[in-house]
Design a protein around this motif. Sequence first.
Motif, PDB file in Angstrom:
ATOM      1  N   LEU A   1     -29.838  46.273  47.098  1.00 50.80           N
ATOM      2  CA  LEU A   1     -30.093  47.580  47.710  1.00 50.80           C
ATOM      3  C   LEU A   1     -30.712  47.425  49.096  1.00 50.80           C
ATOM      4  O   LEU A   1     -30.281  48.055  50.067  1.00 50.80           O
ATOM      5  CB  LEU A   1     -31.054  48.398  46.832  1.00 50.80           C
ATOM      6  CG  LEU A   1     -30.428  49.019  45.587  1.00 50.80           C
ATOM      7  CD1 LEU A   1     -31.508  49.642  44.716  1.00 50.80           C
ATOM      8  CD2 LEU A   1     -29.391  50.078  45.997  1.00 50.80           C
TER       9      LEU A   1
ATOM     10  N   ALA B   1     -30.593  44.927  51.104  1.00 47.83           N
ATOM     11  CA  ALA B   1     -29.675  44.347  52.090  1.00 47.83           C
ATOM     12  C   ALA B   1     -28.818  45.446  52.708  1.00 47.83           C
ATOM     13  O   ALA B   1     -28.468  45.395  53.879  1.00 47.83           O
ATOM     14  CB  ALA B   1     -28.800  43.283  51.440  1.00 47.83           C
ATOM     15  N   ARG B   2     -28.475  46.445  51.912  1.00 47.25           N
ATOM     16  CA  ARG B   2     -27.684  47.554  52.444  1.00 47.25           C
ATOM     17  C   ARG B   2     -28.506  48.481  53.323  1.00 47.25           C
ATOM     18  O   ARG B   2     -28.011  49.046  54.294  1.00 47.25           O
ATOM     19  CB  ARG B   2     -27.123  48.392  51.287  1.00 47.25           C
ATOM     20  CG  ARG B   2     -25.793  47.904  50.816  1.00 47.25           C
ATOM     21  CD  ARG B   2     -25.303  48.699  49.617  1.00 47.25           C
ATOM     22  NE  ARG B   2     -24.342  47.900  48.909  1.00 47.25           N
ATOM     23  CZ  ARG B   2     -23.084  47.719  49.311  1.00 47.25           C
ATOM     24  NH1 ARG B   2     -22.646  48.297  50.391  1.00 47.25           N
ATOM     25  NH2 ARG B   2     -22.265  46.956  48.635  1.00 47.25           N
TER      26      ARG B   2
ATOM     27  N   SER C   1     -31.764  47.964  54.795  1.00 46.91           N
ATOM     28  CA  SER C   1     -32.774  47.580  55.789  1.00 46.91           C
ATOM     29  C   SER C   1     -32.180  47.292  57.153  1.00 46.91           C
ATOM     30  O   SER C   1     -32.920  47.142  58.120  1.00 46.91           O
ATOM     31  CB  SER C   1     -33.566  46.364  55.324  1.00 46.91           C
ATOM     32  OG  SER C   1     -33.734  46.368  53.956  1.00 46.91           O
ATOM     33  N   GLY C   2     -30.874  47.153  57.243  1.00 47.08           N
ATOM     34  CA  GLY C   2     -30.244  46.957  58.542  1.00 47.08           C
ATOM     35  C   GLY C   2     -30.826  45.802  59.317  1.00 47.08           C
ATOM     36  O   GLY C   2     -30.950  44.695  58.800  1.00 47.08           O
ATOM     37  N   GLU C   3     -31.249  46.098  60.548  1.00 50.27           N
ATOM     38  CA  GLU C   3     -31.659  45.033  61.460  1.00 50.27           C
ATOM     39  C   GLU C   3     -32.918  44.314  61.002  1.00 50.27           C
ATOM     40  O   GLU C   3     -33.114  43.141  61.301  1.00 50.27           O
ATOM     41  CB  GLU C   3     -31.851  45.608  62.864  1.00 50.27           C
ATOM     42  CG  GLU C   3     -30.544  46.173  63.408  1.00 50.27           C
ATOM     43  CD  GLU C   3     -30.647  46.679  64.837  1.00 50.27           C
ATOM     44  OE1 GLU C   3     -31.775  46.758  65.345  1.00 50.27           O
ATOM     45  OE2 GLU C   3     -29.597  46.977  65.426  1.00 50.27           O
TER      46      GLU C   3
ATOM     47  N   ALA D   1     -33.569  43.283  58.163  1.00 47.12           N
ATOM     48  CA  ALA D   1     -33.183  42.210  57.246  1.00 47.12           C
ATOM     49  C   ALA D   1     -32.731  40.966  57.988  1.00 47.12           C
ATOM     50  O   ALA D   1     -32.867  39.841  57.500  1.00 47.12           O
ATOM     51  CB  ALA D   1     -32.067  42.695  56.329  1.00 47.12           C
ATOM     52  N   ILE D   2     -32.177  41.178  59.175  1.00 48.18           N
ATOM     53  CA  ILE D   2     -31.582  40.098  59.957  1.00 48.18           C
ATOM     54  C   ILE D   2     -32.610  39.421  60.845  1.00 48.18           C
ATOM     55  O   ILE D   2     -32.508  38.251  61.172  1.00 48.18           O
ATOM     56  CB  ILE D   2     -30.463  40.721  60.855  1.00 48.18           C
ATOM     57  CG1 ILE D   2     -29.251  41.093  60.022  1.00 48.18           C
ATOM     58  CG2 ILE D   2     -30.079  39.801  61.986  1.00 48.18           C
ATOM     59  CD1 ILE D   2     -28.385  39.941  59.616  1.00 48.18           C
TER      60      ILE D   2
ATOM     61  N   LEU E   1     -35.458  39.205  53.599  1.00 48.23           N
ATOM     62  CA  LEU E   1     -35.013  40.020  52.464  1.00 48.23           C
ATOM     63  C   LEU E   1     -35.646  39.613  51.138  1.00 48.23           C
ATOM     64  O   LEU E   1     -36.039  40.491  50.357  1.00 48.23           O
ATOM     65  CB  LEU E   1     -33.487  39.979  52.363  1.00 48.23           C
ATOM     66  CG  LEU E   1     -32.762  41.018  53.235  1.00 48.23           C
ATOM     67  CD1 LEU E   1     -31.264  40.742  53.245  1.00 48.23           C
ATOM     68  CD2 LEU E   1     -33.035  42.434  52.737  1.00 48.23           C
TER      69      LEU E   1
END
Lengths: 479, 479
Positions: free
Chosen positions: A140, A142-143, A145-147, A149-150, A357
Amino acid sequence: MRQASAVHKSKLYEQVAERLGDAIAAGTLRAGDRLPSVRQLSASERVSVSTVLQAYLHLESLGIIETRPQSGHYVRRRERPLPAEPQVSQPSATAAPVSVSALVARVYRAASDPRIIPLGAAVPSPALLPTRRLNRELSLLARESGEVAIDYDMPPGCLVMRQQVARRSLDWGCPLAPEDFVMTCGASEAVHLSLFAVARRGDTVAIESPAYYGTLQAIEAQGLRALEIPSHPRHGMELDALEDALKKRKVAAVLVVPSFSNPLGSCMPEENRQRLVEMLAARGIPLIEDDIYGDLHFGPRRPRPAKAHDKEGLVLLCGSFSKTLAPGYRVGWVAPGRFREKVELLKFAQTVATPTLPQLAITAFLRDGGYDRHLRSLRRQLSSQVQRMVEAIGEHFPEGTRVTRPEGGPLVWVELPRKVDSLVLHSRALEAGISIAPGPIFSAQRRYGNFIRLNCGFPWSPRLEGALATLGSLARSLA
Amino acid sequence: MRQASAVHKSKLYEQVAERLGDAIAAGTLRAGDRLPSVRQLSASERVSVSTVLQAYLHLESLGIIETRPQSGHYVRRRERPLPAEPQVSQPSATAAPVSVSALVARVYRAASDPRIIPLGAAVPSPALLPTRRLNRELSLLARESGEVAIDYDMPPGCLVMRQQVARRSLDWGCPLAPEDFVMTCGASEAVHLSLFAVARRGDTVAIESPAYYGTLQAIEAQGLRALEIPSHPRHGMELDALEDALKKRKVAAVLVVPSFSNPLGSCMPEENRQRLVEMLAARGIPLIEDDIYGDLHFGPRRPRPAKAHDKEGLVLLCGSFSKTLAPGYRVGWVAPGRFREKVELLKFAQTVATPTLPQLAITAFLRDGGYDRHLRSLRRQLSSQVQRMVEAIGEHFPEGTRVTRPEGGPLVWVELPRKVDSLVLHSRALEAGISIAPGPIFSAQRRYGNFIRLNCGFPWSPRLEGALATLGSLARSLA
């Protein structure tokens, strides 16, 4: 001088449990016998009902009694008496440069080979972990949190994660604030950074004997010397021995696993923890406390970290979620006390950031609740698996074998008859598709040639029982 | 002795580009002028059409010309001439124990503060990364992989991941096999482990000057000494100077960033890479090659790693996906040559495993294709952002400012007038909400007091233009 009795002073429920245990050992109560009801015992012992319940839980966790639903508590039946426990270790008093070798690689590699029965590495079975829920949280996030997460999660690391760990520290009996923590890639990095922060090449670090091979390797990598201190299979590092050693030589730091040490499974009594912290504070020596197994107590209470006694900021407390939630997420921490700034910089230099993440997923899991319920179930499982392992060793291993009785954690430490070379046993076992951890990798001095460590992280199964039978017969052939 | 011309020998398209560039510099072709058509130039230069296209692409990447759709190539208009480039660095010839301090923490902390304009840390904007696709892969995998996602991924790390990295190594011109790699938590851990594997406390490691502060900190943490070698803003480490140094003192290892070094952005010519590897092989000295920016070339060809010339297994090649895909996933690698076994054990001791799911997500991304397309777009963006940065510096910074012309990577290195103290500038800029990296953190000798490094990882915007104007006026007030 402190009295030994004070050092090992036990709690009320432990005293009750001990008296019952003695009665069982003496044959007053025999296998299959029903124990007094909770109410009866509460009256006869003049203690509260809850103390009796704690005592019974404790005996159950040790595998001495069992609960039969709607019937009561019974003395467990045993095929044969359990093996004795090993004695206090007697390492040499000289500090040794560490050299643990490629054997270690054989042990951890076997852990990821599904064809091999993994009694070597200290790996919890993912079947015992909240795999599905954690992965769902991560999925969830990962979908969503957008930037974030990266992006790099720069040291000291994710604030919401540190807030959750700080909240847990209340339950440890050692309240810390979010800003006390630096997040790390597991407890190993935490210990590694702590060593870096407090010791320089050539320095001596006092450790338990036997000690976790990963720590020995970190000590080796940093060019430090390991001073092995005799350790008690139940109470951990012998503080009188440590105190003697500190008088004789300069020690840059002490590194201990007070709660369910690896490989001994020992648990340092509260009084010893306090004495240890005070002894080091008086000398200005930092204490690195590896608390990775702290949440895995079989008894009713989580041991308080030694850090709880730290007034000088000299204790660097290391922990992680690798043994309780998700090894592969690589989320650990260190509360480095007065070395915080240094540790944070070292973290940046070593791995820059901790993966984002996985931290967020664990944060969500902790926030949503259920961690304590999960821990209770995990502890029950581990306790029962350890008990089954000890019994199987009693059943299959050669006469004269000794084994620890850990009160937490997933490990047992087995002393085989002197003739058994555990390196040979390790090779033969691997040929038979079984991985074990041979004793010498737990000592810079290459001691423990007739010891092995076994992982009890997996649910008991006929396959495991078979592996223990095979190991036992291999050991007998070497004895 | 080698001729300087041979060392810097350029390719055909570069020669064509250089002639055009000279014509522009000389005023033969002026801002706004249309360049010859590709066909015309191909005929006049007697080179192929594709060589002309390469030359134009190259000039475009340097910001000297621009393409107007359906019209052709034009000399770019400029407000004022670009600042000159800095000269070859002149560090002291003594090896220094490293001491870079809390300044570093101020730089990386500012990177995660959304209120601060992040020109300090070398962070790519997540807006330029395939954030959504990667997170989607990770989200799917988290649902599907079950226990694999939770479990330790023991060293050397995920096989499918190593297979993908090995596949990429073909494109680097340096074919390696999956078993040559050990996965790490980013390139920083890779460099850290490499240093551990080849040097011991007190040893000297030769590095570029200026050098990345994270590397200097790793060197400091391990108690090594940094020997700073003069470095050319375009060609990187000066090999004659290195050779001299190797004659004079014992050097345990050399650590370079041959492709778009940090902070210089220099790119070591192919011939120099070969000479470097051979020079060290003859002396049995390991080379740690940090290739983290290798994929970010603005010209048409990716520079081959020096590792491609390694016949002795003495080159430890480090890389990661942190600058091209996902910093927060923490996935890097090292191909440690003959030190593979040692590095793998050190990896285990330091962080045990690399996070599992991020490796699987990146593997899926690479497998599904589109990485090359993403890289092309990322490179175009960075090239244009670097160009805009250089122009803005020319526009706003004081007379006498010099700035590098990197041919890859996200960084420029700025030499300010001698009077400007970059530590003061750093503080003033931070007060104004702008983070920059001050020069002294890039040198163990605390040189570069009037230099700063600027990050060009973010798309150009009025906010950035404003920040550069502010920086410029702060610098002018100090000059």
